[in-house]
Design a protein around this motif. Structure first.
Motif, PDB file in Angstrom:
ATOM      1  N   GLY A  71       0.916  -1.313  -0.125  1.00  6.89           N
ATOM      2  CA  GLY A  71       0.157   0.109  -0.050  1.00  6.89           C
ATOM      3  C   GLY A  71       0.990   1.161  -0.173  1.00  6.89           C
ATOM      4  N   PHE A  72       1.962   1.175   0.459  1.00  3.66           N
ATOM      5  CA  PHE A  72       3.125   2.379   0.365  1.00  3.66           C
ATOM      6  C   PHE A  72       3.681   2.520  -0.937  1.00  3.66           C
ATOM      7  N   VAL A  73       3.491   1.493  -1.808  1.00  2.00           N
ATOM      8  CA  VAL A  73       4.148   1.679  -3.021  1.00  2.00           C
ATOM      9  C   VAL A  73       2.924   1.951  -4.061  1.00  2.00           C
ATOM     10  N   LYS A  74       1.563   1.541  -3.858  1.00  2.00           N
ATOM     11  CA  LYS A  74       0.631   2.259  -4.660  1.00  2.00           C
ATOM     12  C   LYS A  74      -0.815   1.845  -3.790  1.00  2.00           C
ATOM     13  N   HIS A  75      -1.630   2.947  -3.542  1.00  2.93           N
ATOM     14  CA  HIS A  75      -2.440   2.742  -2.674  1.00  2.93           C
ATOM     15  C   HIS A  75      -4.056   2.340  -3.080  1.00  2.93           C
ATOM     16  N   ASN A  76      -3.958   1.918  -4.310  1.00  2.00           N
ATOM     17  CA  ASN A  76      -5.376   1.743  -5.041  1.00  2.00           C
ATOM     18  C   ASN A  76      -5.548   0.411  -5.157  1.00  2.00           C
ATOM     19  N   ILE A  77      -4.606  -0.606  -4.388  1.00  5.91           N
ATOM     20  CA  ILE A  77      -4.758  -2.054  -4.531  1.00  5.91           C
ATOM     21  C   ILE A  77      -5.219  -2.557  -3.437  1.00  5.91           C
ATOM     22  N   ILE A  78      -6.826  -2.713  -3.458  1.00 10.57           N
ATOM     23  CA  ILE A  78      -7.423  -2.919  -2.258  1.00 10.57           C
ATOM     24  C   ILE A  78      -8.137  -4.317  -2.477  1.00 10.57           C
ATOM     25  N   ALA A  79      -8.556  -4.963  -3.780  1.00  6.81           N
ATOM     26  CA  ALA A  79      -9.180  -6.107  -3.646  1.00  6.81           C
ATOM     27  C   ALA A  79      -8.703  -7.411  -2.686  1.00  6.81           C
ATOM     28  N   MET A  80      -7.116  -7.506  -2.753  1.00  3.24           N
ATOM     29  CA  MET A  80      -6.806  -8.626  -2.028  1.00  3.24           C
ATOM     30  C   MET A  80      -6.728  -8.455  -0.669  1.00  3.24           C
ATOM     31  N   PRO A  81      -6.302  -7.513  -0.110  1.00  2.00           N
ATOM     32  CA  PRO A  81      -6.393  -7.432   1.627  1.00  2.00           C
ATOM     33  C   PRO A  81      -7.836  -7.444   1.887  1.00  2.00           C
ATOM     34  N   VAL A  82      -8.582  -6.821   1.125  1.00  2.97           N
ATOM     35  CA  VAL A  82     -10.367  -6.725   1.562  1.00  2.97           C
ATOM     36  C   VAL A  82     -10.649  -8.334   1.606  1.00  2.97           C
ATOM     37  N   THR A  83     -10.630  -9.043   0.484  1.00  7.09           N
ATOM     38  CA  THR A  83     -10.821 -10.558   0.622  1.00  7.09           C
ATOM     39  C   THR A  83     -10.152 -10.984   1.731  1.00  7.09           C
ATOM     40  N   VAL A  84      -8.987 -10.985   2.031  1.00  7.59           N
ATOM     41  CA  VAL A  84      -8.276 -11.703   3.204  1.00  7.59           C
ATOM     42  C   VAL A  84      -9.059 -11.148   4.520  1.00  7.59           C
ATOM     43  N   PHE A  85      -9.396  -9.846   4.561  1.00  7.08           N
ATOM     44  CA  PHE A  85      -9.784  -9.639   5.918  1.00  7.08           C
ATOM     45  C   PHE A  85     -11.147 -10.064   6.094  1.00  7.08           C
ATOM     46  N   LEU A  86     -11.929 -10.296   4.908  1.00  2.81           N
ATOM     47  CA  LEU A  86     -13.334 -10.798   4.816  1.00  2.81           C
ATOM     48  C   LEU A  86     -13.247 -12.232   5.188  1.00  2.81           C
ATOM     49  N   TRP A  87     -12.568 -12.925   4.627  1.00  2.00           N
ATOM     50  CA  TRP A  87     -12.262 -14.432   4.969  1.00  2.00           C
ATOM     51  C   TRP A  87     -11.886 -14.481   6.358  1.00  2.00           C
ATOM     52  N   LEU A  88     -11.084 -13.804   6.779  1.00  5.57           N
ATOM     53  CA  LEU A  88     -10.673 -13.981   8.557  1.00  5.57           C
ATOM     54  C   LEU A  88     -11.708 -13.560   9.139  1.00  5.57           C
ATOM     55  N   ALA A  89     -12.499 -12.586   8.882  1.00  6.65           N
ATOM     56  CA  ALA A  89     -13.600 -12.072   9.764  1.00  6.65           C
ATOM     57  C   ALA A  89     -14.647 -13.134   9.658  1.00  6.65           C
ATOM     58  N   PHE A 145     -14.077 -16.697   9.232  1.00  6.54           N
ATOM     59  CA  PHE A 145     -13.795 -17.836   9.566  1.00  6.54           C
ATOM     60  C   PHE A 145     -12.875 -18.093  10.536  1.00  6.54           C
ATOM     61  N   ARG A 146     -11.914 -16.909  10.771  1.00  6.06           N
ATOM     62  CA  ARG A 146     -10.937 -16.775  11.908  1.00  6.06           C
ATOM     63  C   ARG A 146     -10.951 -15.532  12.695  1.00  6.06           C
ATOM     64  N   ARG A 147     -11.902 -15.517  13.477  1.00  2.55           N
ATOM     65  CA  ARG A 147     -12.234 -13.947  14.068  1.00  2.55           C
ATOM     66  C   ARG A 147     -10.955 -13.515  14.925  1.00  2.55           C
ATOM     67  N   ARG A 148     -10.570 -14.541  15.565  1.00  3.54           N
ATOM     68  CA  ARG A 148      -9.151 -14.195  16.355  1.00  3.54           C
ATOM     69  C   ARG A 148      -8.216 -13.590  15.686  1.00  3.54           C
ATOM     70  N   GLU A 149      -8.043 -14.268  14.570  1.00  2.00           N
ATOM     71  CA  GLU A 149      -6.642 -14.071  13.592  1.00  2.00           C
ATOM     72  C   GLU A 149      -7.244 -12.678  12.806  1.00  2.00           C
ATOM     73  N   ALA A 150      -8.173 -12.573  12.565  1.00  2.00           N
ATOM     74  CA  ALA A 150      -8.674 -11.233  12.130  1.00  2.00           C
ATOM     75  C   ALA A 150      -8.358 -10.243  12.786  1.00  2.00           C
ATOM     76  N   MET A 151      -8.867 -10.145  14.247  1.00  2.00           N
ATOM     77  CA  MET A 151      -8.321  -9.064  14.895  1.00  2.00           C
ATOM     78  C   MET A 151      -7.054  -8.832  15.190  1.00  2.00           C
ATOM     79  N   LYS A 152      -6.200  -9.789  15.151  1.00  2.00           N
ATOM     80  CA  LYS A 152      -4.519  -9.789  15.410  1.00  2.00           C
ATOM     81  C   LYS A 152      -4.030  -9.081  14.002  1.00  2.00           C
TER      82      LYS A 152
END
Length: 449
Positions: A182-200, A202-209
């Motif tokens: 994100g500090f290289v280019k700040h419009n690349i959001i699909a992959m991190p949003v997908t990761v956080f959605l999956w963690l939220a 199926f792995r809520r504790r990991e999502a918070m970490k």
């Protein structure tokens, strides 16, 4: 060679058609990277700020200046350092872009394997990505622009997430890699949003970490930026931009470039809707599509807004190729027949591109002469600008090659005028005062195809 549709050799021919299309098209972008021709206006803009990162001017200018840097800082330091080693930040940025395409294709192939795709499907997905980028998004492949560098870092972060998902541990590291991207280019959001959605989900504790780790990393990075650049960092990053829903709706016409792969992914998402890996990949595609829609509403947003979607579709296509025999519509067919039909559709779409430079390089002798004329047009344009006293407004790379200072960022000045942050006659007033000269240069100095 004539073969039957149900002959496995036919499938091999189609696979190699895809591979050759990818390699041949990519080879042109490698050749073009060494030409003294402007690929896109962003090249000169990025070169100026790469020099700024090396201390030649402020990386984030004062709002009183008519130039704006609305990108994060990391790419400029990377390109600036590479430019010092190579001797030219423009060439350095182009080479980094080429390396990034290969890196992204490699990461896509590894992601497909992690998602349950076959080895052949992984290779096909990587080739599909290179061919799609080199055929339909050619201006950005081998261009001095940090989008693909950021995408490469982000895609390897996503691969790291898939590895952590397989092991069910180690999620924080990949998330930190994504924060770095994100500090290289700040419009690349699909992959991190997908990761956080999956963690939220199926792995809520990991999502918070992971959320806390990412938040801390972003805050530290932002604090460092403030310490280095002061409030000008925020004033530049948050510079005004005009948005339009009408502009965003145009994306549906631009989806033709990934249409075959996207349709295959959508059908596979329905046919294999109980497959958790397909669900994850489908989520990535949906979020990338939504991100593309939102970004395209902004003025000046180019085809790079679709790059997240191209990566997601390439992954999804690898899964579709692996699982096509399980589609209801493909049940009467053997596996190799279904895969051949899928590959044939993709190859036909890739070959039906208006970008003919790779073909002309081999079969059109006049093309070499055209390239020489374009390079001469660039050299003549640079010489002409050098002879003009004072600040000049012209294509950024011509201005950069002439050794002139970066005085006016025409696009961002226009956006600031539309937002009421600058007077409407800002540029005209400088021209009238004799402190700025507008120079029209030979259009052949820019690669417009």
């Amino acid at each position: 060679m004539t073969t039957k549709a149900n002959d496995p050799r036919y499938l091999g021919v189609l696979r190699w058609t895809l591979y050759v299309t990818a390699i041949w098209s990519f080879a042109w972008t490698v050749y073009r990277a060494f030409l003294n021709i402007e690929i896109e206006p962003n090249e000169g803009w990025n070169a100026y700020f790469a020099d700024a990162a090396m201390g030649k001017m402020p990386l984030y200018p004062s709002p009183y200046q008519l130039i704006t840097n609305n990108y994060p800082p990391l790419s400029f330091y990377i390109v600036g350092l590479a430019g010092r080693f190579i001797g030219d930040p423009v060439l350095a940025g182009r080479l980094l872009s080429l390396v990034a395409v290969v890196a992204i294709a490699t990461a896509i192939a590894l992601c497909v394997r992690r998602l349950g795709g076959s080895g052949v499907a992984a290779t096909i997905s990587g080739a599909f990505y290179v061919a799609t980028m080199s055929r339909f998004f050619m201006p950005y492949v081998g261009m001095n622009e940090p989008q693909l560098l950021g995408e490469a870092i982000m895609t390897f972060g996503f691969l790291g997430f898939l590895i952590a998902r397989s092991n069910d541990r180690g999620y924080v590291g990949p998330v930190l890699v994504m924060a770095l991207a994100g500090f290289v280019k700040h419009n690349i959001i699909a992959m991190p949003v997908t990761v956080f959605l999956w963690l939220a989900l199926f792995r809520r504790r990991e999502a918070m970490k992971c959320f806390c780790a990412a938040a801390i990393a972003i805050m530290i990075g932002t604090a460092i930026c403030y310490a280095l650049f002061g409030e000008n960092f925020f004033l530049n990053i948050l510079s005004p931009r005009h948005y339009s829903l009408k502009r965003a709706l145009r994306i549906f016409g631009e989806l033709e470039w990934v249409s075959i792969g996207l349709v295959a992914c959508i059908y596979n998402a329905w046919a294999r809707r109980r497959d958790v890996n397909v669900q994850l990949c489908s989520c990535l595609i949906a979020i990338a599509l939504g991100s593309y829609f939102l970004q395209k509403s902004g003025a000046g947003v180019d085809i790079n807004a679709q790059f997240d979607l191209v990566i997601a579709v390439a992954m999804g296509f690898g899964l579709a190729f692996t699982q096509v025999s399980q589609w209801p519509v493909a049940r009467p067919l053997r596996l190799e027949q279904a895969q051949a039909i899928l590959l044939l559709a993709v190859c036909v779409r890739l070959l039906a591109s208006k970008q003919l430079q790779p073909v002309r390089m081999v079969f059109d002798r006049s093309f070499i002469n055209e390239i020489a004329i374009r390079e001469q047009a660039m050299a003549d344009s640079v010489q002409r600008v050098q002879q003009v006293p004072g600040d000049v407004l012209c294509p950024p790379l011509v201005n950069y090659r002439s050794g002139k200072p970066f005085a006016v960022d025409a696009f961002n000045v226009q956006q600031r005028i539309l937002a009421g942050a600058l007077p409407k006659d800002t540029i005209a007033a400088r021209v009238a005062a004799g402190t700025l000269t507008i120079v029209e240069v030979d259009r052949r100095a820019r690669w417009s195809q």
